[in-house]
Write an enzyme that holds these catalytic residues in place. Sequence first.
Site, mmCIF file in Angstrom:
data_model
loop_
_atom_site.group_PDB
_atom_site.id
_atom_site.type_symbol
_atom_site.label_atom_id
_atom_site.label_comp_id
_atom_site.label_asym_id
_atom_site.label_seq_id
_atom_site.Cartn_x
_atom_site.Cartn_y
_atom_site.Cartn_z
ATOM 1 C CE LYS A 1 -4.352 -1.873 1.598
ATOM 2 N NZ LYS A 1 -4.058 -3.306 1.836
HETATM 3 C C1 LIG Z 1 -4.744 -4.330 1.298
HETATM 4 C C2 LIG Z 1 -4.037 -5.631 1.172
HETATM 5 C C3 LIG Z 1 -4.448 -6.609 0.243
HETATM 6 C C4 LIG Z 1 -5.683 -6.429 -0.610
HETATM 7 O O1 LIG Z 1 -5.526 -5.426 -1.572
HETATM 8 P P1 LIG Z 1 -6.778 -4.929 -2.429
HETATM 9 O O2 LIG Z 1 -6.249 -3.862 -3.292
HETATM 10 O O3 LIG Z 1 -7.800 -4.461 -1.457
HETATM 11 O O4 LIG Z 1 -7.256 -6.108 -3.188
HETATM 12 C C5 LIG Z 1 -3.711 -7.763 0.127
HETATM 13 N N1 LIG Z 1 -2.621 -7.996 0.907
HETATM 14 C C6 LIG Z 1 -2.194 -7.083 1.805
HETATM 15 C C7 LIG Z 1 -1.004 -7.399 2.644
HETATM 16 C C8 LIG Z 1 -2.880 -5.869 1.966
HETATM 17 O O5 LIG Z 1 -2.450 -4.978 2.866
#
Ligand SMILES: *Cc1c(COP(=O)(O)O)cnc(C)c1O
Length: 461
Positions: free
Chosen positions: A110
């Site tokens: 993220k």
């Molecule tokens: C947020 C997150 C996801 C999911 O991502 P999306 O974009 O909501 O599909 C998967 N793995 C981790 C470690 C995350 O923090």
Amino acid sequence: MFFHSTRGKDKDKTFEQVLMQGLADDGGLFIPDSWPKVDIEKLKKLDTFLDVAKYIVPMFTYSSFTDHEVEEVLNNTWHDFSQKDFIKIFDIDESTSVLELFHGPTAAFKDFGLQLAAAFFNKSLQAQNKTAVVFGATSGDTGSAAIDACKEFESIKSFILIPDGNMSEIQRKQMTTVNKKNVFPILVSGTFDDCQDIVKKGFKERNFLRDDQYLLAVNSINWVRIIGQICYYFYASLKINALSNPLNFSVPTGNFGNVFACYAASKMGMPIGKIIVAVNSNDILDRFFKKNDYSKKIVSETISPSMDISVASNFERLIYDFYLNRNSEDCSNLYKQFPNQGIKINDAMWQKSRDLFMSFSIDDDSTFESMKFYNNKHRYVMDPHTAVAAKAINILKDKLKNQTVILSTAHPAKFPNALKKADISIDEIPNNLREVISKKEVAVHLSASDDSIFNYIKENN
Ligand SMILES: *Cc1c(COP(=O)(O)O)cnc(C)c1O
């Protein structure tokens, strides 16, 4: 290029408007009026992630910022990564690679989307001489990445709701140990859904804002996050086979933001094989791809908590663009009764899925198995989210043509309990995580009532 809503009513928006607004006024999600097309030959000549970003990002931002302005923003956007080129690619074998997206300051992918969001928030606020409140809820990594990305910008105050519950201790501590004047982690006695309801209400009422202040959304529906993620798909294709052959991507997903970025890259001209949608036992997406049944169920807690969702908010973009050929009236109608009523789309249209998508739902037992398998067979330690996507590839392996990339979305050290249960130990814990573990937590505890939370924001804003 301008942007419009999947539900058709909110349109002709610039990049900056979409950035600062988040969700469209009609309840839909913003999408570019048309897909910009990359020049593959030009991309092939690039080298670093930043080169790629400097080519991709301006395609979405020129309604608001000059190329020169964007270049300046990008030079300072991604920071505190432990890898020189931000990303590492680990080859499992000759046909499978892992795209490690967790070398940023919060050890989850993220950071790519939220550092880009924060950089543009700051650019826009400076130009307008305004301040902003970031208000969001988190079930895992969004909150920490948002806080970290915004904490150095004095014009932004972050208020993040953290539900009691299933996130790992490190995930929580990443938010509660920051100790900055403009960062307010709020521990809420309630579920993630309770917190989201309060955030939604806050965006409607806005009664805690000062005059002339922005309220900014950092949840995964903000288009700017998708842009940051599109960049690493092109980067992976460039590094793995110089964009010469289609790749398959296996993506561990919850809100469908990361998968949608992959789809967007393919629409822009990135060669693509299959997109593998890998979910845990919260299987709304898997039920859609297997049975044309997109209906909300109660969330169950898993060992991959950042994917514990009941609905996948970004999925509306795929329905609109891929299945409905951008018919906003049909999209509006489908979402009118949702989530009270599930979504099922016209069967002929639904059949299109097969050309591009495959899906898997992996339960906790299989996730542990997957972590153990890759550790034993390949000496590779992965976190539970990555293990979900990797398990899907293990099942599929012989059926796939082309090379496959597994997206690794978090550093395994973020989930020590899962590692312990799988009987796996790791030697290196990244410095940023090690520091977090030893720091003292500072956070206010509030009940899941909008009044008490809105008052708290008002007092500290
Ligand atoms: C947020 C997150 C996801 C999911 O991502 P999306 O974009 O909501 O599909 C998967 N793995 C981790 C470690 C995350 O923090």
